[in-house]
Design a protein around this motif. Sequence first.
Motif, mmCIF file in Angstrom:
data_model
loop_
_atom_site.group_PDB
_atom_site.id
_atom_site.type_symbol
_atom_site.label_atom_id
_atom_site.label_comp_id
_atom_site.label_asym_id
_atom_site.label_seq_id
_atom_site.Cartn_x
_atom_site.Cartn_y
_atom_site.Cartn_z
ATOM 1 N N ASP A 3 -56.036 0.900 14.933
ATOM 2 C CA ASP A 3 -56.580 -0.455 15.050
ATOM 3 C C ASP A 3 -57.951 -0.513 14.384
ATOM 4 O O ASP A 3 -58.883 0.156 14.807
ATOM 5 C CB ASP A 3 -56.670 -0.830 16.533
ATOM 6 N N ASP A 4 -58.080 -1.322 13.322
ATOM 7 C CA ASP A 4 -59.334 -1.440 12.578
ATOM 8 C C ASP A 4 -60.203 -2.597 13.064
ATOM 9 O O ASP A 4 -61.237 -2.882 12.467
ATOM 10 C CB ASP A 4 -59.044 -1.645 11.081
ATOM 11 N N LYS A 5 -59.818 -3.279 14.145
ATOM 12 C CA LYS A 5 -60.581 -4.443 14.601
ATOM 13 C C LYS A 5 -62.017 -4.110 15.001
ATOM 14 O O LYS A 5 -62.927 -4.823 14.611
ATOM 15 C CB LYS A 5 -59.851 -5.157 15.727
ATOM 16 N N PRO A 6 -62.285 -3.033 15.780
ATOM 17 C CA PRO A 6 -63.684 -2.741 16.119
ATOM 18 C C PRO A 6 -64.521 -2.445 14.869
ATOM 19 O O PRO A 6 -65.659 -2.897 14.757
ATOM 20 C CB PRO A 6 -63.604 -1.519 17.035
ATOM 21 N N GLN A 7 -63.953 -1.712 13.922
ATOM 22 C CA GLN A 7 -64.677 -1.397 12.680
ATOM 23 C C GLN A 7 -64.928 -2.671 11.876
ATOM 24 O O GLN A 7 -65.994 -2.866 11.324
ATOM 25 C CB GLN A 7 -63.854 -0.388 11.856
ATOM 26 N N ARG A 8 -63.924 -3.540 11.830
ATOM 27 C CA ARG A 8 -64.053 -4.786 11.084
ATOM 28 C C ARG A 8 -65.089 -5.703 11.737
ATOM 29 O O ARG A 8 -65.892 -6.334 11.058
ATOM 30 C CB ARG A 8 -62.706 -5.483 11.017
ATOM 31 N N ARG A 9 -65.083 -5.792 13.055
ATOM 32 C CA ARG A 9 -66.081 -6.610 13.758
ATOM 33 C C ARG A 9 -67.487 -6.108 13.483
ATOM 34 O O ARG A 9 -68.412 -6.886 13.305
ATOM 35 C CB ARG A 9 -65.821 -6.591 15.262
ATOM 36 N N LYS A 10 -67.656 -4.798 13.508
ATOM 37 C CA LYS A 10 -68.969 -4.206 13.242
ATOM 38 C C LYS A 10 -69.431 -4.574 11.824
ATOM 39 O O LYS A 10 -70.577 -4.942 11.618
ATOM 40 C CB LYS A 10 -68.885 -2.680 13.391
#
Length: 171
Positions: A3-10
């Motif tokens: 899941d790349d969502k936390p990296q993308r949000r950052k």
Amino acid sequence: MVDDKPQRRKWIMRLALAVSLGLNLLFVGAFAGAAYRGAGGPGPRNGEGTGLRGYAAPYVQALPREKRRALFQALHDNRDGAAPLSRDARRALYQQMVSVLRATPFDPAAAEQVLGAQRDAVLGVHSAAQLIWLEEVTEMTPEERATYADGLEKVLARGPRRRDRTNKSDR
């Protein structure tokens, strides 16, 4: 699948902070440039339009010469804490911002603190100038205030002052 969502949000948050900081720096730079150039001074707009200093300029321009000098002298003498930051103090704040921008990780709170110090310095001088102006006008007789009002109307009718620094004989 990771899941790349936390990296993308950052990444999106960093981009938003960088854009916000850039806009804040642009505003501070524009304001500082307007302050240094002076209302109606040379520049690409040649004093046209309403610069940030343009709101107070007519009030000052309409004052009699001795009252204008008194106002500027009071600001210069640091009456009521009104003196603008010294050139060295302004440079120190810009250098502080450079350090904040170079720091890893970027600290938006530190950038906001520098911008706040710059804003507070500008607003402090502006507020003090308003109080000094009000004192000068309050001390006027009714006849002097009426004459001042006439002068203010003339300043407003002619528009911003334009300083032509070129030699008129060269034209």
